[in-house]
Enzyme design. Sequence first.
Site, mmCIF file in Angstrom:
data_model
loop_
_atom_site.group_PDB
_atom_site.id
_atom_site.type_symbol
_atom_site.label_atom_id
_atom_site.label_comp_id
_atom_site.label_asym_id
_atom_site.label_seq_id
_atom_site.Cartn_x
_atom_site.Cartn_y
_atom_site.Cartn_z
ATOM 1 N N CYS A 51 2.829 3.787 4.270
ATOM 2 C CA CYS A 51 3.665 3.564 3.891
ATOM 3 C C CYS A 51 3.593 4.935 2.596
ATOM 4 C CB CYS A 51 2.790 2.256 3.978
ATOM 5 S SG CYS A 51 1.373 2.107 3.045
ATOM 6 N N VAL A 52 2.770 4.295 1.445
ATOM 7 C CA VAL A 52 2.926 4.358 0.050
ATOM 8 C C VAL A 52 1.882 5.422 0.226
ATOM 9 C CG1 VAL A 52 2.614 3.962 -1.884
ATOM 10 C CG2 VAL A 52 4.144 2.864 -1.055
#
Length: 484
Positions: A428-429
Site C-alpha cells: 500500500c502507501v
Amino acid sequence: MMNYLQRLGRSLMLPVAVLPAAAVLLGVGAWIGQFSWGEDSVVSAFMIAAGDSIIGNMGMLFALGVALGLSKDKDGAAALSGLVAFLVITEVLSVESVAELSQIAVDDVNPAFGVITNQFIGILSGVVASIMYNRFSHVQLPAALAFFSGKRLVPIVTAAVMMALSAVFFYIWPYVYNGLVTFGMWISQLDFIGAGLYGFFNRLLIPTGLHHALNSVFWFDVAGINDIGNYWDGEGEVGITGRYQAGFFPIMMFGVPAAALAMYHTAHASKKKQIGSLMLAAGFAAFLTGVTEPIEFAFMFVAPLLFVVHAALTGLSLAIAAFFQWTAGFSFSAGLLDFFLGFPLEMANQPYMLLIQGVIFGVVYYVLFRFLIVKFNLMTPGREPEGEGLDISEEPTELEGSNKMAMMASTIYQALGGDDNVVSIDNCVTRLRLEVKDMGKVDQAKIKQTGVPGINVVSDHNIQVVVGTQVQFVADEMNKIRKN
C-alpha cells in the site's frame, strides 16, 4: 474475508494517490484567482477545469484502481475491464436511460440515478471486474473463437455480468442510495460529535487497513457527504464542508511528530542515534505529506495503550475543529503541502487556527506519550532489552548506496522464507502486504535488521512490513527476485 477487505482498502489507495495532482491544479488555480490580476483569468480557469476533470471522475478512477489492485497479477486487462464495467452500469442506469426504460419523463426519474457515477459504483465495478479477470483470464475457447480467449474474454464477460447487475440495480439502487444517505445524514446530524467519532475510528482501524473503507463514506460521494470533492469544488457550506478533514492537520503535522520526539527522548542512550534518524525522517514525512504510518506502526503493537490514546486524541482534534468550524481540506493527507494548496480555497474557514490547535496538540502528545512510556515502561522503539528490537548495525554496508532498495528487498525476501514460503507480495502507501505459507519460517529479527519501522503479523499466513513511502520500490525488487 478480512484479508480481502484489506486488499480492497489497499486498492483504493491507487486512485486516491491521483488526488494530489488535482490538488495542485485546483489550489494553484484558486490561488491565482485570489489576486486582482487573476480575476477571470484564463490560466486560473484552465487549471481549475483540469483539476475538476480528476475530482469529477473519481468513480471511474476507483473502478480502474480497484480492478487493477484486486487482480491476481496486476494486469492492464483487469483495469480495462474495470472501465468497461463502470461504463456499462452508469450508461444503462443514467437518468436518460432510466426514463426511457420506465417510460416516464426525465424529471420524474428517482434522484438516486442522478448520482450513479459515484465512487460506490466505481468500487463495485472494480470488484466485479477483478473477479472476472481472476476467473476467466486463462480460459481457452474453441478454435473458432480463439481470438477471444484469455484476457480478451474478460471485458466481454465483465460487460455481460454488469448488464445483469444493472438490471438488479434498476430496482435496488434507490434503496441502497437512500440507505447510504441516511447513514451519512445521521453522522452529519451528530455535528462535531459525529466528526469526533469518525476521527477515533479512522485511527483505530489502521491496523486492519479498513480505515480506507470508512474514509470513502465521508470523503467521497458514497453517502452523499463527499467532503473532499465538495471542498475542492467550492460546493457546500463554509465551516461545515471540510469538517471530516480539518482535524487531521493538527494530528499529522504536529501530534504524531511530537509522539516520535517523545519516543526518541525515552529511548536508551545506546540506541538514540539510530532511533533519532528513524524518527526524524518519519516525523518530517508526517509534517510535510501527512503520511504517519511509519511512526504509528512503531508503537501500535508494542504499546497498544499509546495507540488508543492516539485514536482518542485524533477524534478530539476533529471534534474541536468541527465545533469551532475551522475547516481545511486535503487531497491526499493532512500535511503541509495540502494545507498550503487548500488554504486559499472558498471552503477554507480560518484554517490558520488549525496551526495553533496543532501546536497545542503537539505539546499534549509529547507530554502524554513521554509520561505513559516512562510510567508503564512501554517497549517503544529504543527501549527494548539489549539485543532485541530495531538493529541495523549488523549489516551496515549491505543497505547503503544506490542499491539500498534491492538489498533491503533481498534481505526481507530471504527472511520470509524465500521462494518456498512466499505466496504473494503486495504493497500500500507505506506497507508491504505479504502472504506466506508458514509464519513459523519468517525471521522477524532479520527483517528488523533492515531498519524497517515495524512489523504486523495479521494472521497465520499474512504479515505486513512497514517500510515507508518508498515501499513500492522494495516491493518491485522483491517481485523481481520472486520471478527469477
